[in-house]
Write an enzyme that holds these catalytic residues in place. Structure first.
Site, PDB file in Angstrom:
ATOM      1  N   CYS A  47      22.922 -11.471 -49.651  1.00  0.00           N
ATOM      2  CA  CYS A  47      21.942 -10.950 -50.802  1.00  0.00           C
ATOM      3  C   CYS A  47      20.845 -11.697 -50.899  1.00  0.00           C
ATOM      4  O   CYS A  47      20.983 -12.805 -51.307  1.00  0.00           O
ATOM      5  CB  CYS A  47      22.836 -10.928 -52.154  1.00  0.00           C
ATOM      6  SG  CYS A  47      21.804 -10.412 -53.372  1.00  0.00           S
ATOM      7  N   CYS A  60      19.693 -12.724 -54.548  1.00  0.00           N
ATOM      8  CA  CYS A  60      20.714 -13.623 -55.050  1.00  0.00           C
ATOM      9  C   CYS A  60      20.248 -14.990 -54.799  1.00  0.00           C
ATOM     10  O   CYS A  60      20.102 -16.250 -55.687  1.00  0.00           O
ATOM     11  CB  CYS A  60      21.965 -13.515 -54.580  1.00  0.00           C
ATOM     12  SG  CYS A  60      22.770 -11.991 -54.911  1.00  0.00           S
TER      13      CYS A  60
END
Length: 314
Positions: free
Chosen positions: A72, A75
């Site tokens: 991700c 993230c």
């Protein structure tokens, strides 16, 4: 910024299956320290097996849960900011990081449809914080709200760090000074005055058009300002009744993005762009570009949506 409230996730998150976990973790799983145990770090890894202990810790201090994954991109933008702010608070908040790929039960319990998803726990009750990457100033503002909400619910303890207890009366570590206009915007965000925050960020960009923090902050605050007075049911009904009404579709797309439903927001605006006459498309393209900037150019959802937009342009 919407006010934090435990009621916002009531019925959406079911942690009941995790509350009665035995204190000992499964073999090979890292244990979360107990509230009276000195913490080597205020950032810990939580798992399906150890999360019952994390829930118990949330009765002492608010626990921020960062649901992430190695693949991700957003993230990797958000997590370091959350970790930094947590450590600066010196034991008043604990950060529990959850790898959703390795902990499917937690991902399912929190209904993590998109990540990064950040939720707080106060006395075991979930409180929504962020969906998607957000700028540091917004993170600080939401953490400040979290501590206020925790105090209102009697969660005012501190955790021992490196063996040294941090008392409630201890002074918080001094935070690095923000540039004056950023500080002005941050104070306005904390006060819920998004119009003033927008003005401050616009002034910062007038001084330095390449100020990335101001660009990100301005986009986030503009989104928050647009959605704060919207009602989701009313907005969806209006959009369904007028599929080609640009303002109505913008409202729902903004609400979807603010709620973490990024693909839904992009898909709605791309469908609208495809249906509009070429001379009416410019506002939709501009709004898409603005929203792309909020999520991040490297996010796979942005890449996919940008490719579709390009195909519709040519």
């Amino acid at each position: 910024m919407t006010e934090l409230s435990p009621a916002a996730l009531r019925g959406a998150v079911d942690l009941s299956s995790l509350r009665n976990r035995p204190a000992a973790p499964a073999p090979g799983a890292p244990a979360a320290p107990a509230a009276g145990t000195p913490f080597a770090d205020l950032v810990i890894d939580a798992t399906d097996e150890t999360f019952g202990q994390v829930l118990e810790l949330s009765r002492t201090v608010p626990v921020v849960v960062d649901l992430w994954a190695e693949w991700c991109g957003p993230c990797k933008q958000l997590s370091p900011i959350i970790e930094k702010v947590t450590r600066e608070l010196g034991g008043r908040v604990l950060l529990a990081k959850v790898d959703v790929d390795a902990n499917p039960q937690l991902a399912q319990s929190f209904r993590a449809q998109s990540i990064p998803m950040v939720v707080a726990l106060i006395a075991g009750q979930p409180v929504p914080m962020f969906n998607g990457a957000v700028p540091e100033e917004q993170v600080r503002a939401v953490f400040a709200q979290l501590l206020q909400l925790a105090a209102q619910n009697g969660v005012t303890g501190s955790l021992a760090v490196d063996g040294a207890p941090v008392g409630e009366e201890a002074a918080a570590p001094e935070e690095p000074a923000l540039p004056p206009l950023h500080a002005e915007a941050f104070a306005a965000i904390e006060a819920g005055d998004y119009a003033a925050a927008i003005v401050a960020y616009e002034k910062a960009l007038a001084e330095n058009p390449r100020d990335e923090d101001a660009i990100a902050g301005l986009g986030q605050v503009r989104l928050l300002d647009r959605v704060q007075s919207l009602d989701l049911q009313t907005a969806r009904a209006a959009a369904a009744a007028a599929p080609l009404d640009i303002a109505a579709q913008f409202d729902v797309a903004d609400l979807d993005l603010a709620g973490g439903h990024v693909d839904d927001a992009f898909g709605r605006l791309l469908d609208l762009f495809a249906q509009l006459p070429s001379d009416e498309r410019t506002p939709v393209r501009e709004r898409l570009v603005e929203l792309f900037g909020l999520i991040g150019a490297g996010d796979p959802r942005v890449v996919s949506a940008r490719n579709r937009l390009t195909s519709l342009l040519f």
